[in-house]
Structure formats: C-alpha cells, structure tokens
Design a protein around this motif. Structure first.
Motif, PDB file in Angstrom:
ATOM      1  N   PRO A   1      93.795 -21.430-147.437  1.00 17.19           N
ATOM      2  CA  PRO A   1      93.046 -22.635-147.819  1.00 17.19           C
ATOM      3  C   PRO A   1      91.725 -22.796-147.058  1.00 17.19           C
ATOM      4  N   LEU A   2      91.678 -22.311-145.821  1.00 12.77           N
ATOM      5  CA  LEU A   2      90.438 -22.389-145.057  1.00 12.77           C
ATOM      6  C   LEU A   2      89.395 -21.422-145.613  1.00 12.77           C
ATOM      7  N   ALA A   3      89.851 -20.230-145.987  1.00 14.49           N
ATOM      8  CA  ALA A   3      88.938 -19.272-146.617  1.00 14.49           C
ATOM      9  C   ALA A   3      88.420 -19.831-147.935  1.00 14.49           C
ATOM     10  N   ALA A   4      89.298 -20.503-148.681  1.00 11.64           N
ATOM     11  CA  ALA A   4      88.881 -21.105-149.949  1.00 11.64           C
ATOM     12  C   ALA A   4      87.876 -22.230-149.712  1.00 11.64           C
ATOM     13  N   PHE A   5      88.094 -23.011-148.661  1.00 14.60           N
ATOM     14  CA  PHE A   5      87.142 -24.063-148.306  1.00 14.60           C
ATOM     15  C   PHE A   5      85.769 -23.451-148.029  1.00 14.60           C
ATOM     16  N   GLY A   6      85.758 -22.375-147.228  1.00 13.75           N
ATOM     17  CA  GLY A   6      84.498 -21.717-146.918  1.00 13.75           C
ATOM     18  C   GLY A   6      83.782 -21.235-148.167  1.00 13.75           C
ATOM     19  N   ALA A   7      84.525 -20.597-149.063  1.00 13.64           N
ATOM     20  CA  ALA A   7      83.925 -20.096-150.297  1.00 13.64           C
ATOM     21  C   ALA A   7      83.348 -21.238-151.127  1.00 13.64           C
ATOM     22  N   ALA A   8      84.071 -22.345-151.198  1.00 17.54           N
ATOM     23  CA  ALA A   8      83.623 -23.485-152.000  1.00 17.54           C
ATOM     24  C   ALA A   8      82.383 -24.158-151.410  1.00 17.54           C
ATOM     25  N   HIS A   9      82.176 -23.991-150.101  1.00 13.31           N
ATOM     26  CA  HIS A   9      81.045 -24.646-149.425  1.00 13.31           C
ATOM     27  C   HIS A   9      79.969 -23.652-148.983  1.00 13.31           C
ATOM     28  N   GLN A  10      79.994 -22.444-149.563  1.00  7.21           N
ATOM     29  CA  GLN A  10      79.014 -21.410-149.199  1.00  7.21           C
ATOM     30  C   GLN A  10      78.935 -21.212-147.693  1.00  7.21           C
ATOM     31  N   LEU A  11      80.103 -21.226-147.073  1.00  2.59           N
ATOM     32  CA  LEU A  11      80.201 -21.088-145.621  1.00  2.59           C
ATOM     33  C   LEU A  11      80.807 -19.732-145.300  1.00  2.59           C
ATOM     34  N   PRO A  12      80.091 -18.866-144.570  1.00  2.00           N
ATOM     35  CA  PRO A  12      80.650 -17.555-144.242  1.00  2.00           C
ATOM     36  C   PRO A  12      81.938 -17.686-143.433  1.00  2.00           C
ATOM     37  N   VAL A  13      82.955 -16.941-143.829  1.00  2.00           N
ATOM     38  CA  VAL A  13      84.256 -16.990-143.166  1.00  2.00           C
ATOM     39  C   VAL A  13      84.595 -15.606-142.620  1.00  2.00           C
ATOM     40  N   TRP A  14      85.005 -15.561-141.351  1.00  3.63           N
ATOM     41  CA  TRP A  14      85.502 -14.320-140.770  1.00  3.63           C
ATOM     42  C   TRP A  14      86.988 -14.502-140.485  1.00  3.63           C
ATOM     43  N   ARG A  15      87.802 -13.531-140.906  1.00  6.14           N
ATOM     44  CA  ARG A  15      89.236 -13.621-140.686  1.00  6.14           C
ATOM     45  C   ARG A  15      89.665 -12.529-139.714  1.00  6.14           C
ATOM     46  N   GLY A  16      90.348 -12.942-138.644  1.00  6.79           N
ATOM     47  CA  GLY A  16      90.766 -11.992-137.618  1.00  6.79           C
ATOM     48  C   GLY A  16      92.115 -12.380-137.047  1.00  6.79           C
ATOM     49  N   PRO A  17      92.462 -11.845-135.860  1.00  9.93           N
ATOM     50  CA  PRO A  17      93.789 -12.082-135.281  1.00  9.93           C
ATOM     51  C   PRO A  17      94.038 -13.559-134.993  1.00  9.93           C
ATOM     52  N   GLU A  18      95.300 -13.962-135.130  1.00  8.40           N
ATOM     53  CA  GLU A  18      95.632 -15.365-134.856  1.00  8.40           C
ATOM     54  C   GLU A  18      95.569 -15.669-133.366  1.00  8.40           C
ATOM     55  N   ASP A  19      96.210 -14.856-132.544  1.00  6.54           N
ATOM     56  CA  ASP A  19      96.316 -15.165-131.121  1.00  6.54           C
ATOM     57  C   ASP A  19      95.147 -14.633-130.301  1.00  6.54           C
ATOM     58  N   ASP A  20      94.540 -13.550-130.744  1.00  5.22           N
ATOM     59  CA  ASP A  20      93.391 -12.991-130.027  1.00  5.22           C
ATOM     60  C   ASP A  20      92.107 -13.599-130.608  1.00  5.22           C
ATOM     61  N   VAL A  21      91.888 -14.855-130.238  1.00  2.27           N
ATOM     62  CA  VAL A  21      90.732 -15.569-130.785  1.00  2.27           C
ATOM     63  C   VAL A  21      89.435 -14.982-130.236  1.00  2.27           C
ATOM     64  N   LEU A  22      89.498 -14.426-129.026  1.00  5.23           N
ATOM     65  CA  LEU A  22      88.335 -13.744-128.461  1.00  5.23           C
ATOM     66  C   LEU A  22      87.895 -12.598-129.367  1.00  5.23           C
ATOM     67  N   ALA A  23      88.842 -11.828-129.872  1.00  9.34           N
ATOM     68  CA  ALA A  23      88.503 -10.748-130.808  1.00  9.34           C
ATOM     69  C   ALA A  23      87.901 -11.303-132.091  1.00  9.34           C
ATOM     70  N   ARG A  24      88.421 -12.426-132.543  1.00 16.63           N
ATOM     71  CA  ARG A  24      87.881 -13.068-133.743  1.00 16.63           C
ATOM     72  C   ARG A  24      86.399 -13.410-133.552  1.00 16.63           C
ATOM     73  N   TYR A  25      86.077 -13.958-132.386  1.00 14.65           N
ATOM     74  CA  TYR A  25      84.676 -14.301-132.087  1.00 14.65           C
ATOM     75  C   TYR A  25      83.816 -13.052-131.984  1.00 14.65           C
ATOM     76  N   GLN A  26      84.332 -12.052-131.276  1.00 17.65           N
ATOM     77  CA  GLN A  26      83.551 -10.825-131.095  1.00 17.65           C
ATOM     78  C   GLN A  26      83.271 -10.161-132.440  1.00 17.65           C
ATOM     79  N   GLN A  27      84.274 -10.116-133.301  1.00 14.90           N
ATOM     80  CA  GLN A  27      84.109  -9.485-134.618  1.00 14.90           C
ATOM     81  C   GLN A  27      83.131 -10.267-135.484  1.00 14.90           C
ATOM     82  N   CYS A  28      83.257 -11.585-135.470  1.00 15.74           N
ATOM     83  CA  CYS A  28      82.368 -12.428-136.272  1.00 15.74           C
ATOM     84  C   CYS A  28      80.923 -12.295-135.803  1.00 15.74           C
ATOM     85  N   ALA A  29      80.720 -12.342-134.482  1.00 16.44           N
ATOM     86  CA  ALA A  29      79.368 -12.220-133.933  1.00 16.44           C
ATOM     87  C   ALA A  29      78.756 -10.867-134.263  1.00 16.44           C
ATOM     88  N   ALA A  30      79.574  -9.807-134.164  1.00 20.61           N
ATOM     89  CA  ALA A  30      79.078  -8.461-134.472  1.00 20.61           C
ATOM     90  C   ALA A  30      78.749  -8.332-135.957  1.00 20.61           C
TER      91      ALA A  30
END
Length: 241
Positions: free
Chosen positions: A57-86
């Motif tokens: 539902p969050l990815a769908a929200f992003g798509a509906a609002h032209q908001l870029p969404v990055w999907r990554g690990p649930e617990d390794d939020v640091l990796a999520r940030y690093q991947q999104c920034a890269a």
C-alpha cells in the motif's frame, strides 16, 4: 551543485499502532500530510519502504502521488537508505521518518542552507542530539560520504535499524557537528505518531486547528496555549533506540 534529497522511511507494521501512516484524518492519510509538509522544503522527496507485501500500500501511495519509492530490507534500514541514495545519486541526505505528519519543510530548508554554508562533507547537522524542538520535527542532514561509511562499518542490529548511530556517535572520530536549536526547550511535546494517544492529538490539531497550515513555531505556540492538548499524549514514553 550537490544533489540534496529527503528520504523518509516508512512501513505498515509498526508495533504500537500498525498501519498508522495510512490512517485517515479529514479524509486524508497521515502520509499525505507528511509529504505535503516536506514538499514545502523545495527538495526532492523519496519514500524508503520494505520489500514486504504488507508495504505494497505504501508503494501504491507513492505511485499515486508521483513519489519515488525505494523498497529494501525491513530491519536493515541503513541499507535501505544507502541503496536509495545510491539509486538517485544523492550527495546529501535529509533523513526523516514518516510518522511525523507535521514536520516543517521550511525549517528543513533553512537547515539545508546552514549545511551548505558549512561546505563540509564530514558534517552531521540535526535537531535531535540537542533537543529543543518537539518530537515530530526531527531531521538529520549528512553527506553520502558519511552514509556510505556507516553502511560499510556499522555492525550491530541497532546500528542497522536506526540508520545514523554510527555517524552521530562519531565512531570514526572524524565527524563534525552542528545543532539546530530554538531559544526555549519544548522537546517534551510530542507531535509524532506512535500510539493511539499520539494519533488523537494529531487528529485534534488537524481537524480543530488546521495544523497543516502552521509552521513549527506556530504549532509550538498553539500547544503552549492549549495544555489540554499537550496532556493527551504527555504520558507516552518514546521508544528507546
């Protein structure tokens, strides 16, 4: 020119108030208020959520609002940030969390100007280490260099889950700090949403006081005038990092 971006972390499986970021107030999900407030900063905004089906539902929200969404690990939020920034070639990251629907985009824009003036990739600038703003206005500004360093060297579960401890605890010994503060301490106020009481306060602020049109100082002044509002969630303890 450096490329700045706000990355907001979000997931639906909050332990104390599941699905909170899509709960409705005034017919709008909390995340909608959060996004609109941050867009007032003029900075690009990215939503970093998980690969779990529960966060579709969050990815769908992003798509509906032209908001870029990055999907990554649930617990390794640091990796999520690093991947999104890269993935988006960000040079400087503003970290926020999506359970703060009344974040002040203009306050963040001012902080980014302060960061730019310092011209220092080893700088960590925030309003969270020396707290004077209410919880719910939290932001951190740091370089991709510091993020990559944390990503490669942070080892504990807490480091990975909470993204910035490696940076703000200065484990490298080479981080420099600036703090965004206000003259009087109002850090006891809670404008973040983690419990039903938090949600009730935000609901009252939005429905009765049009809080989405107020800046940080106006919101603080409103709470100062209305101790009965502050009392709604004054007893809630912040989860420990």
């Amino acid at each position: 020119m450096k490329k700045f971006g706000i990355i907001s972390q979000a997931r639906m499986t909050s332990t104390r108030l599941p699905g909170k970021v899509l709960k409705l107030i005034g017919g709008r999900p909390l995340l909608d208020y959060h996004v609109a407030r941050l867009q007032a900063s003029g900075l690009p905004l990215y939503l970093a959520t998980t690969t779990n089906a529960t966060d579709d539902p969050l990815a769908a929200f992003g798509a509906a609002h032209q908001l870029p969404v990055w999907r990554g690990p649930e617990d390794d939020v640091l990796a999520r940030y690093q991947q999104c920034a890269a993935a988006h070639a960000l040079d400087v990251i503003v970290r926020v969390t999506s359970d703060c629907p009344l974040l002040d985009g203009e306050l963040i824009a001012q902080a980014v100007q302060q960061y730019l003036a310092a011209d220092n990739p080893r700088l960590y600038l925030s309003n969270v280490l020396e707290r004077t703003y209410p919880r719910g206005f939290d932001f951190e500004v740091f370089s991709r260099e510091l993020l990559e360093e944390a990503f490669h060297h942070a080892t504990t579960v807490s480091d990975r889950e909470h993204v910035t401890p490696y940076i703000h605890q200065n484990r490298s010994g080479r981080v420099q700090f600036q703090h965004v503060t206000r003259p009087t301490d109002r850090s006891a106020y809670r404008l973040t949403v983690d419990t039903a009481e938090d949600f009730e306060l935000i609901r009252r602020l939005l429905e009765e006081h049009q809080a989405d049109a107020l800046g940080a100082e106006e919101l603080i002044a409103l709470l100062e005038k209305h101790p009965e509002l502050v009392a709604i969630n004054a007893h809630i303890e912040q989860k420990k990092e």
